[in-house]
Scaffold this motif. Structure first.
Motif, PDB file in Angstrom:
ATOM      1  N   ALA A  32       0.837  -1.193   0.000  1.00 21.90           N
ATOM      2  CA  ALA A  32       0.000   0.000   0.000  1.00 21.90           C
ATOM      3  C   ALA A  32       0.876   1.248   0.000  1.00 21.90           C
ATOM      4  N   SER A  33       0.268   2.358  -0.358  1.00 19.95           N
ATOM      5  CA  SER A  33       0.978   3.639  -0.419  1.00 19.95           C
ATOM      6  C   SER A  33       0.599   4.519   0.758  1.00 19.95           C
ATOM      7  N   ARG A  38      -6.139   3.766   2.529  1.00 20.15           N
ATOM      8  CA  ARG A  38      -6.961   3.120   3.555  1.00 20.15           C
ATOM      9  C   ARG A  38      -6.682   1.625   3.458  1.00 20.15           C
ATOM     10  N   VAL A  39      -6.352   1.022   4.597  1.00 20.35           N
ATOM     11  CA  VAL A  39      -5.965  -0.387   4.628  1.00 20.35           C
ATOM     12  C   VAL A  39      -6.912  -1.138   5.558  1.00 20.35           C
ATOM     13  N   THR A  40      -7.362  -2.302   5.101  1.00 22.57           N
ATOM     14  CA  THR A  40      -8.261  -3.134   5.900  1.00 22.57           C
ATOM     15  C   THR A  40      -7.705  -4.543   5.992  1.00 22.57           C
ATOM     16  N   LEU A  64      -9.553  -4.779  11.155  1.00 22.88           N
ATOM     17  CA  LEU A  64      -8.684  -3.681  11.581  1.00 22.88           C
ATOM     18  C   LEU A  64      -8.556  -2.751  10.381  1.00 22.88           C
ATOM     19  N   THR A  65      -8.793  -1.472  10.601  1.00 25.24           N
ATOM     20  CA  THR A  65      -8.693  -0.488   9.534  1.00 25.24           C
ATOM     21  C   THR A  65      -7.702   0.598   9.914  1.00 25.24           C
ATOM     22  N   ILE A  66      -6.838   0.917   8.955  1.00 28.11           N
ATOM     23  CA  ILE A  66      -5.967   2.086   9.082  1.00 28.11           C
ATOM     24  C   ILE A  66      -6.500   3.088   8.067  1.00 28.11           C
ATOM     25  N   SER A  67      -6.983   4.217   8.534  1.00 30.50           N
ATOM     26  CA  SER A  67      -7.727   5.121   7.646  1.00 30.50           C
ATOM     27  C   SER A  67      -6.825   5.833   6.645  1.00 30.50           C
ATOM     28  N   GLU A  81       5.204   5.110   9.454  1.00 34.09           N
ATOM     29  CA  GLU A  81       5.499   4.290  10.640  1.00 34.09           C
ATOM     30  C   GLU A  81       4.556   3.103  10.786  1.00 34.09           C
ATOM     31  N   ASP A  82       3.573   2.984   9.902  1.00 29.32           N
ATOM     32  CA  ASP A  82       2.596   1.895   9.994  1.00 29.32           C
ATOM     33  C   ASP A  82       3.034   0.637   9.236  1.00 29.32           C
TER      34      ASP A  82
END
Lengths: 121, 106
Positions: B13-14, B18-20, B73-76, B81-82
């Motif tokens: 991902a960039s 948004r990552v799920t 789990l979602t990272i918006s 750092e993720d």
């Protein structure tokens, strides 16, 4: 601040035992529990067991049941994990972590830095 | 033991995406589901407990949802750092972890 400080690297021969310590500070040790989790090189996380620092109750993972013993020493706020009859597949980094007084429903909110245990002839 | 299955096992991902990540339990675990982030050579870090509660100090871009057997789990908005590996863990009974999801830079 809450800290869990683990003992250092261990190198053991197959069939030997290892005892890893985890010294807690910054909180009331007997109010919480401790879990032990291991991670083989490049692999995922495996729960090994839980101990209540309140009353010494324990639960162990079936895979290591009979070879592992968890204890606590409230006088030094230290948890110990002893693993016996070591095999090469026990080579891993072993972590202690703080959880709630009961095992169910608890996330592990503070972790030790990990202890590498190498089992090799 | 309750089996936890995460998907995907890895993703690219960039920054800003948004990552799920999903996690499925082999039986109902109510909301006894925790999410951790782990970086190489470091201990896991608790992000989410009880399926949807943000651990103190964790950025608001992280969120969790679900109950029963299916969790997310979602990272918006992904930050540098993720990039790490994420694990789910059930605490319904003897804890078990998912196999992990490695989030890499595209």
């Amino acid at each position: 601040q809450v800290q869990l400080l683990q003992s250092g690297v261990e190198v053991k021969k197959p069939g030997a035992s290892v005892k890893v310590s985890c010294e807690a500070s910054g909180y009331s040790f007997s109010t919480f529990g401790v879990i032990w989790v291991r991670q083989a090189p490049g692999q995922g996380l495996e729960w090994m067991g839980w101990i209540s620092a309140y009353n010494g109750d324990t639960k162990y993972a079936e895979r290591v049941q009979g070879r592992v013993t968890l204890t606590t020493d409230s006088s030094t706020s230290t948890a110990h994990m002893e693993l016996r009859s070591l095999r090469s597949e026990d080579t891993a980094t072993y972590f202690c972590a703080r959880v709630g007084r009961t095992l169910s429903g608890s996330g592990a909110d503070y972790w030790g830095q990990g202890t590498l245990v190498i089992v090799s002839s | 033991d309750i089996q936890m299955t995460q998907s995907p096992s890895s993703l690219s991902a960039s920054i800003g995406d948004r990552v799920t990540i999903t996690c499925r339990a082999s039986q109902s675990i109510d909301d006894y589901l925790n999410w951790y982030q782990q970086k190489p050579g470091k201990a896991p870090k608790l992000l989410i407990f009880a399926a949807s509660y943000l651990q103190s100090g964790v950025p608001l871009r992280f969120s969790g949802s679900g109950s029963g057997t299916d969790f997310t789990l979602t990272i918006s908005s992904l930050q540098p750092e993720d990039f790490a590996t994420y694990f789910c863990q059930q605490s319904y009974n003897n804890p078990t972890f998912g196999q992990g999801t490695k989030v890499e830079i595209k």
